[in-house]
Design a protein around this motif. Structure first.
Motif, mmCIF file in Angstrom:
data_model
loop_
_atom_site.group_PDB
_atom_site.id
_atom_site.type_symbol
_atom_site.label_atom_id
_atom_site.label_comp_id
_atom_site.label_asym_id
_atom_site.label_seq_id
_atom_site.Cartn_x
_atom_site.Cartn_y
_atom_site.Cartn_z
ATOM 1 N N LYS A 55 -6.979 17.070 11.436
ATOM 2 C CA LYS A 55 -7.789 16.473 10.379
ATOM 3 C C LYS A 55 -7.079 15.272 9.757
ATOM 4 C CE LYS A 55 -10.105 20.812 9.153
ATOM 5 N NZ LYS A 55 -10.245 21.863 8.106
ATOM 6 N N ARG A 56 -5.782 15.388 9.574
ATOM 7 C CA ARG A 56 -5.002 14.290 9.000
ATOM 8 C C ARG A 56 -5.016 13.076 9.925
ATOM 9 N NH1 ARG A 56 1.484 14.778 7.860
ATOM 10 N NH2 ARG A 56 1.842 12.674 7.052
ATOM 11 N N GLN A 63 -9.398 5.378 8.643
ATOM 12 C CA GLN A 63 -9.124 4.630 7.427
ATOM 13 C C GLN A 63 -8.176 3.446 7.624
ATOM 14 O OE1 GLN A 63 -10.712 5.213 4.564
ATOM 15 N NE2 GLN A 63 -11.802 6.930 5.482
ATOM 16 N N VAL A 64 -7.309 3.507 8.633
ATOM 17 C CA VAL A 64 -6.255 2.507 8.770
ATOM 18 C C VAL A 64 -6.815 1.138 9.146
ATOM 19 C CG1 VAL A 64 -5.812 2.960 11.241
ATOM 20 C CG2 VAL A 64 -3.952 2.142 9.760
ATOM 21 N N ASN A 195 2.381 -0.915 9.695
ATOM 22 C CA ASN A 195 1.935 -2.001 8.830
ATOM 23 C C ASN A 195 1.864 -3.256 9.704
ATOM 24 O OD1 ASN A 195 1.654 -4.115 6.994
ATOM 25 N ND2 ASN A 195 2.881 -3.095 5.433
ATOM 26 N N TRP A 196 0.682 -3.619 10.137
ATOM 27 C CA TRP A 196 0.523 -4.729 11.081
ATOM 28 C C TRP A 196 0.838 -6.080 10.453
ATOM 29 C CZ3 TRP A 196 -0.292 -4.034 16.262
ATOM 30 C CH2 TRP A 196 -0.614 -2.737 16.664
ATOM 31 N N ARG A 197 0.878 -6.157 9.142
ATOM 32 C CA ARG A 197 1.229 -7.402 8.466
ATOM 33 C C ARG A 197 2.729 -7.547 8.284
ATOM 34 N NH1 ARG A 197 -3.320 -8.217 3.659
ATOM 35 N NH2 ARG A 197 -5.143 -8.264 5.043
ATOM 36 N N ASN A 198 3.432 -6.432 8.309
ATOM 37 C CA ASN A 198 4.883 -6.467 8.132
ATOM 38 C C ASN A 198 5.467 -5.219 8.793
ATOM 39 O OD1 ASN A 198 7.540 -6.616 7.366
ATOM 40 N ND2 ASN A 198 7.156 -6.771 5.178
ATOM 41 N N PHE A 199 5.992 -5.382 10.001
ATOM 42 C CA PHE A 199 6.497 -4.243 10.758
ATOM 43 C C PHE A 199 7.769 -3.654 10.161
ATOM 44 C CE2 PHE A 199 4.098 -6.616 14.102
ATOM 45 C CZ PHE A 199 3.152 -5.632 14.357
ATOM 46 N N LYS A 200 8.360 -4.321 9.187
ATOM 47 C CA LYS A 200 9.558 -3.800 8.539
ATOM 48 C C LYS A 200 9.220 -2.812 7.428
ATOM 49 C CE LYS A 200 12.406 -7.809 9.694
ATOM 50 N NZ LYS A 200 13.243 -8.944 9.208
ATOM 51 N N GLN A 201 7.942 -2.626 7.188
ATOM 52 C CA GLN A 201 7.484 -1.644 6.233
ATOM 53 C C GLN A 201 6.551 -0.672 6.940
ATOM 54 O OE1 GLN A 201 5.650 -3.709 2.968
ATOM 55 N NE2 GLN A 201 7.496 -4.850 2.430
ATOM 56 N N SER A 202 6.230 0.419 6.293
ATOM 57 C CA SER A 202 5.314 1.394 6.893
ATOM 58 C C SER A 202 4.272 1.787 5.862
ATOM 59 C CB SER A 202 6.072 2.628 7.385
ATOM 60 O OG SER A 202 6.844 3.203 6.349
ATOM 61 N N LEU A 203 3.148 2.288 6.353
ATOM 62 C CA LEU A 203 2.059 2.715 5.494
ATOM 63 C C LEU A 203 2.167 4.202 5.228
ATOM 64 C CD1 LEU A 203 -0.877 0.826 7.254
ATOM 65 C CD2 LEU A 203 0.459 0.065 5.291
ATOM 66 N N ALA A 204 1.682 4.637 4.091
ATOM 67 C CA ALA A 204 1.637 6.063 3.783
ATOM 68 C C ALA A 204 0.496 6.706 4.562
ATOM 69 C CB ALA A 204 1.444 6.271 2.290
ATOM 70 N N ILE A 205 0.760 7.861 5.163
ATOM 71 C CA ILE A 205 -0.280 8.572 5.900
ATOM 72 C C ILE A 205 -0.318 10.024 5.451
ATOM 73 C CG2 ILE A 205 -0.344 7.108 7.940
ATOM 74 C CD1 ILE A 205 1.603 9.009 9.293
#
Length: 205
Positions: A55-56, A63-64, A195-205
């Motif tokens: 489900k996650r 949503q991503v 994070n496709w705009r900045n690969f040095k960061q990550s998105l919360a999932i």
């Protein structure tokens, strides 16, 4: 009162969510049924946690924000595949400098080339003093000894071509394009943290 368009969009996403979950369940149960290393207790544990992760993952895939195309029926990402594995600019010095310039953090998604494909993994331990970090599945990578890590895979620096290939399961055989591999449930979830705009960061999932 909800607008008609918002109701339609919610219903559409709900249908996609159900289809994604069905595809993921079918795939995961099929893999569990043929895994010779799973004991009964391990199988029970995996089955118990499966609904949560499916489900996650399905929700995250819907949503991503991503440049990839979502194949709902097969629960995969799709994108045009290059003629060759995208390894230009992936020499050890360039890779080392990219990671040294990043503020490494737990959960950062990193690409690893192995067996003519590119896999997604994530950082789970960082040793700044020794200039090394550990990934969840592939183990330790020392930025001063990248050439010695071929047995566990070649650490790459993220870019759009590399991450697209990894998320889409692109692979090559004898320097020619082969049929894409199906990413694991874990890799699909990791793909939603990119994070496709900045690969040095990550998105919360």
């Amino acid at each position: 009162m909800n607008e008609q368009t918002s109701i339609w969009q919610r219903d559409y996403q709900s249908a996609d969510f159900a289809e994604l979950c069905n595809a993921l369940y079918e795939r995961e149960l099929g893999q569990l049924s043929i895994d010779p290393l799973l004991s009964a207790s391990l199988m029970q544990g995996r089955l118990k946690s499966l609904p949560h992760y499916i489900k996650r993952t399905a929700n995250s895939m819907l949503q991503v924000q991503t440049p990839l195309k979502l194949d709902v029926q097969n629960a995969t990402w799709s994108a045009k595949q290059g003629v060759q594995m995208p390894l230009n600019g992936q020499d050890s010095e360039s890779v080392k400098q990219w990671y040294l310039s990043a503020t490494l953090h737990h959960g950062l998604v990193v690409p690893i080339a192995k067996d003519s494909t590119i896999l997604l993994d994530s950082i789970d331990r960082i040793d700044l003093e020794q200039q090394r970090f550990r990934t969840n599945l592939h183990g330790w990578f020392s930025l001063s000894e990248l050439e010695q890590n071929q047995a566990i895979g070649q650490l790459l620096k993220p870019n759009k071509k590399v991450m697209t290939a990894a998320c889409s399961g692109h692979c090559w055989l004898n320097a020619h394009r082969a049929n894409p591999l199906t990413p694991s449930l874990r890799e699909l979830l990791l793909s939603c943290a990119i994070n496709w705009r900045n690969f040095k960061q990550s998105l919360a999932i």
